[in-house]
Write a protein that holds these residues in place. Structure first.
Motif, PDB file in Angstrom:
ATOM      1  N   GLY A  35       0.796  -1.221   0.000  1.00 59.84           N
ATOM      2  CA  GLY A  35       0.000   0.000   0.000  1.00 59.84           C
ATOM      3  C   GLY A  35       0.826   1.267   0.000  1.00 59.84           C
ATOM      4  O   GLY A  35       0.265   2.367  -0.081  1.00 59.84           O
ATOM      5  N   SER A  36       2.138   1.139   0.088  1.00 64.80           N
ATOM      6  CA  SER A  36       2.975   2.345   0.112  1.00 64.80           C
ATOM      7  C   SER A  36       2.830   3.098  -1.197  1.00 64.80           C
ATOM      8  O   SER A  36       2.885   2.529  -2.279  1.00 64.80           O
ATOM      9  CB  SER A  36       4.443   1.980   0.334  1.00 64.80           C
ATOM     10  OG  SER A  36       4.629   1.495   1.630  1.00 64.80           O
ATOM     11  N   VAL A  37       2.649   4.426  -1.058  1.00 65.47           N
ATOM     12  CA  VAL A  37       2.563   5.313  -2.209  1.00 65.47           C
ATOM     13  C   VAL A  37       3.942   5.938  -2.373  1.00 65.47           C
ATOM     14  O   VAL A  37       4.481   6.508  -1.421  1.00 65.47           O
ATOM     15  CB  VAL A  37       1.491   6.404  -1.988  1.00 65.47           C
ATOM     16  CG1 VAL A  37       1.471   7.382  -3.159  1.00 65.47           C
ATOM     17  CG2 VAL A  37       0.129   5.752  -1.798  1.00 65.47           C
ATOM     18  N   ALA A  38       4.517   5.837  -3.539  1.00 67.82           N
ATOM     19  CA  ALA A  38       5.925   6.205  -3.674  1.00 67.82           C
ATOM     20  C   ALA A  38       6.202   6.971  -4.960  1.00 67.82           C
ATOM     21  O   ALA A  38       5.387   6.978  -5.888  1.00 67.82           O
ATOM     22  CB  ALA A  38       6.789   4.946  -3.624  1.00 67.82           C
ATOM     23  N   ILE A  39       7.364   7.596  -4.992  1.00 72.17           N
ATOM     24  CA  ILE A  39       7.812   8.351  -6.159  1.00 72.17           C
ATOM     25  C   ILE A  39       9.155   7.794  -6.617  1.00 72.17           C
ATOM     26  O   ILE A  39      10.074   7.638  -5.811  1.00 72.17           O
ATOM     27  CB  ILE A  39       7.971   9.846  -5.826  1.00 72.17           C
ATOM     28  CG1 ILE A  39       6.610  10.455  -5.492  1.00 72.17           C
ATOM     29  CG2 ILE A  39       8.606  10.601  -6.996  1.00 72.17           C
ATOM     30  CD1 ILE A  39       6.673  11.891  -5.007  1.00 72.17           C
ATOM     31  N   GLY A  40       9.267   7.493  -7.926  1.00 68.53           N
ATOM     32  CA  GLY A  40      10.533   7.025  -8.487  1.00 68.53           C
ATOM     33  C   GLY A  40      10.795   7.782  -9.778  1.00 68.53           C
ATOM     34  O   GLY A  40      10.085   7.583 -10.768  1.00 68.53           O
ATOM     35  N   GLY A  41      11.763   8.667  -9.766  1.00 68.54           N
ATOM     36  CA  GLY A  41      11.986   9.478 -10.968  1.00 68.54           C
ATOM     37  C   GLY A  41      10.785  10.368 -11.201  1.00 68.54           C
ATOM     38  O   GLY A  41      10.317  11.049 -10.281  1.00 68.54           O
ATOM     39  N   SER A  42      10.252  10.352 -12.410  1.00 69.11           N
ATOM     40  CA  SER A  42       9.082  11.179 -12.696  1.00 69.11           C
ATOM     41  C   SER A  42       7.782  10.374 -12.605  1.00 69.11           C
ATOM     42  O   SER A  42       6.728  10.851 -13.002  1.00 69.11           O
ATOM     43  CB  SER A  42       9.208  11.810 -14.081  1.00 69.11           C
ATOM     44  OG  SER A  42       9.369  10.780 -15.032  1.00 69.11           O
ATOM     45  N   PHE A  43       7.881   9.156 -12.085  1.00 72.81           N
ATOM     46  CA  PHE A  43       6.686   8.329 -11.913  1.00 72.81           C
ATOM     47  C   PHE A  43       6.267   8.305 -10.453  1.00 72.81           C
ATOM     48  O   PHE A  43       7.084   8.448  -9.548  1.00 72.81           O
ATOM     49  CB  PHE A  43       6.964   6.873 -12.311  1.00 72.81           C
ATOM     50  CG  PHE A  43       7.218   6.674 -13.771  1.00 72.81           C
ATOM     51  CD1 PHE A  43       8.517   6.480 -14.220  1.00 72.81           C
ATOM     52  CD2 PHE A  43       6.182   6.641 -14.685  1.00 72.81           C
ATOM     53  CE1 PHE A  43       8.777   6.268 -15.566  1.00 72.81           C
ATOM     54  CE2 PHE A  43       6.434   6.437 -16.032  1.00 72.81           C
ATOM     55  CZ  PHE A  43       7.731   6.256 -16.473  1.00 72.81           C
TER      56      PHE A  43
END
Lengths: 312, 206
Positions: free
Chosen positions: B154-162
């Motif tokens: 359920g973790s909401v995450a950011i990777g690069g521009s995604f």
């Protein structure tokens, strides 16, 4: 299951058509070895069997059936009476027999097929296990002591067979793997390409069904190695930011952001299933057309080695 | 593999999705799987089959940009999936780092993350994991140098521009800014994934 061995899972020929959901194909690391085992017991090649790693399982059979062991050569016996179980052919077992499969002396993995095939639910079209996502197989996990696995009863079976191919015995020589250029081959400098083909890599112990991690001299990667995420397939060779290769396995993440330097011949992928940590490999530069030809040749040569034996 | 040469992430994703949806509708017998990704579409053929002349013709017309696609219309008609997220604190350990990097307050970052409508560009990495495009530029964060061995489901995450949501407990290298209880992957459902290429998502802070 009396003893399961360190990593025993139910596998079949894998899941197709679900990469769009983020699901890898899974399936036996050496698909052919499982196909051969199935053919030996008269099964359809798509039936599910067991894949075991490093040490085989100890299994009590609660009914009479026919089994076949393929893959790495192992010492396998049936108790009582310590009857030796030959590999690559059909073998009868009786109710109450206990099959003890020992360490996989001939390489990392081996396969066991049972007449009828293993009966676990289909998940997304396959009985293969993807342990890290708890998908398929026996309750989404590796087999443990105490597990009971049902066997499908199929009325129409093919004849039993034995297969006279080469036995997978412990090989201390460097494994030669043929590859064709990957989709980002041009990202790599000539220096990188030469370093990749010019060295012997060895298999790291943290390898698994997701990927074979290799130790060796890092590539310089003057052009970096991050790319926009794109689909990956088993046999793709990624170069991580460390400069070391990872050969993607059947449980791979289906998209990845690292550049691919080459892809392994499908005909040679099965050989990787048997690599033990520390074992050496070297890549041979070849072409896609040669890969296609090699695959056809490999399949034909497997086919010619079957001999039907009488059902009794 | 077809590669999009559009100029922005969004345009590329739309083009790739357009090809994918079009080929799906045409039901080519020789195609086993269509796998969209950031700027490529992989067309996996069934074992032993070669692409038909018709398929090759379409593929050529896609990359020659002579083929009109109705994708804009079909994405705009997609319903929006709302995802409730608990941001920051223990649920979002990397939100602080993002605040430091950008000079924006955590509540401002949350507001911006929730202000966008995202589109699932493609799936990958794990069953049910969708790569979302539409992240406001100031929120983009490079992947962590050392991935975590355990990112909670359920973790909401950011990777690069995604941005994306981890559908199970998994190892991961993205930056975690929050967590949702929304189930992303359920084999009892058909399809089992909540996110599919082309779906629209919005986040709501709770």
């Amino acid at each position: 299951m009396i003893k399961s061995g360190p990593m025993t899972t139910i596998q079949d020929q894998g899941r197709m058509g679900v990469a769009q959901l983020g699901v890898p194909p899974s399936g036996a690391m050496d698909l052919n070895a499982l196909k051969i085992a199935n053919r030996c017991v008269g099964n359809d090649v798509h039936e599910a069997g067991l894949e075991y790693t490093l040490v085989g399982p100890t299994i009590e059979f609660l009914g009479e059936t026919v089994i076949a062991i393929t893959g790495a050569s192992v010492a396998a016996v049936i108790e009582p009476n310590s009857r030796k179980v030959p590999q690559n052919q059909a073998f009868h077992v009786k109710s109450g027999d206990v099959l003890i499969i020992g360490p996989t002396l001939g390489g990392a993995r081996g396969y066991l097929a049972v007449q009828g095939g293993l009966d676990v639910p289909f998940v997304l079209g396959s009985r293969s296990t993807l342990t890290r996502s708890q998908l398929g197989g026996y309750q989404g996990r590796a087999i443990r002591a105490g597990d009971k696995i049902n066997i499908l009863s199929k009325p129409d079976l093919g004849s039993f067979a034995c297969w006279q191919g080469e036995k997978r015995s412990r090989n201390t020589e460097t494994l030669l793997i043929r590859v064709f250029p990957g989709s980002q081959s041009d990202l790599f400098t000539n220096e990188d390409i030469q370093a990749f083909f010019g060295q012997e890599y060895s298999l790291r112990p943290d390898s698994d069904r997701m990927g074979f991690r290799l130790a060796g001299e890092a590539l310089r990667l003057s052009n970096g190695s991050d790319i926009a995420s794109e689909p990956s397939f088993p046999g793709n060779i990624q170069i991580a930011s460390s400069g070391l290769p990872i050969i993607l396995g059947r449980d791979l993440p289906v998209t990845g952001g690292y550049a691919k330097i080459a892809t392994i011949f499908a005909a040679d992928f099965g050989d990787l299933a048997y690599l033990l940590p520390g074992q050496k490999l070297r890549f041979i530069q070849a072409t896609l057309d040669e890969a296609k030809a090699a695959l056809i040749h490999a399949e034909q040569s497997i086919e010619t080695r079957f001999h039907n034996i009488e059902n009794d | 593999m077809l590669r999009s040469s559009q100029s922005t992430d969004l345009k590329r994703a739309r083009e790739v999705l357009g090809w994918c949806q079009f080929l799906e509708k045409m039901s080519f017998n020789e195609i086993q799987d269509l796998i969209p990704a950031a700027d490529t579409l992989s067309i996996q053929l069934k074992y032993g089959l070669e692409p038909s002349a018709k398929l090759v013709q379409f593929l050529r017309s896609f990359t020659a940009e002579t083929f009109p696609l109705d994708l804009e219309a079909s994405i705009d008609n997609e319903p929006i999936v709302e995802i409730d997220v608990s941001y920051g604190g223990g649920d979002g350990p990397d939100l602080k780092i993002l605040a430091e990097m950008t000079g924006l307050s955590e509540s401002e970052l949350i507001a911006r993350h929730c202000s966008a409508t995202y589109i699932v560009a493609f799936m990958g990495f794990a069953p049910g994991f969708g790569y979302l495009i539409g992240l406001p530029k100031e929120l983009s964060m490079p992947r962590r140098h050392e991935p975590r061995t355990h990112v909670p489901q359920g973790s909401v995450a950011i990777g690069g521009s995604f941005t994306g949501i981890y559908p199970q407990d998994l190892p991961g290298g993205w930056n975690i800014i929050g967590r949702t209880d929304q189930i992303m992957w359920d084999l009892a459902l058909n399809p089992p994934a909540l996110l599919l290429p082309g779906r629209k998502i919005r986040f709501r802070s709770i």
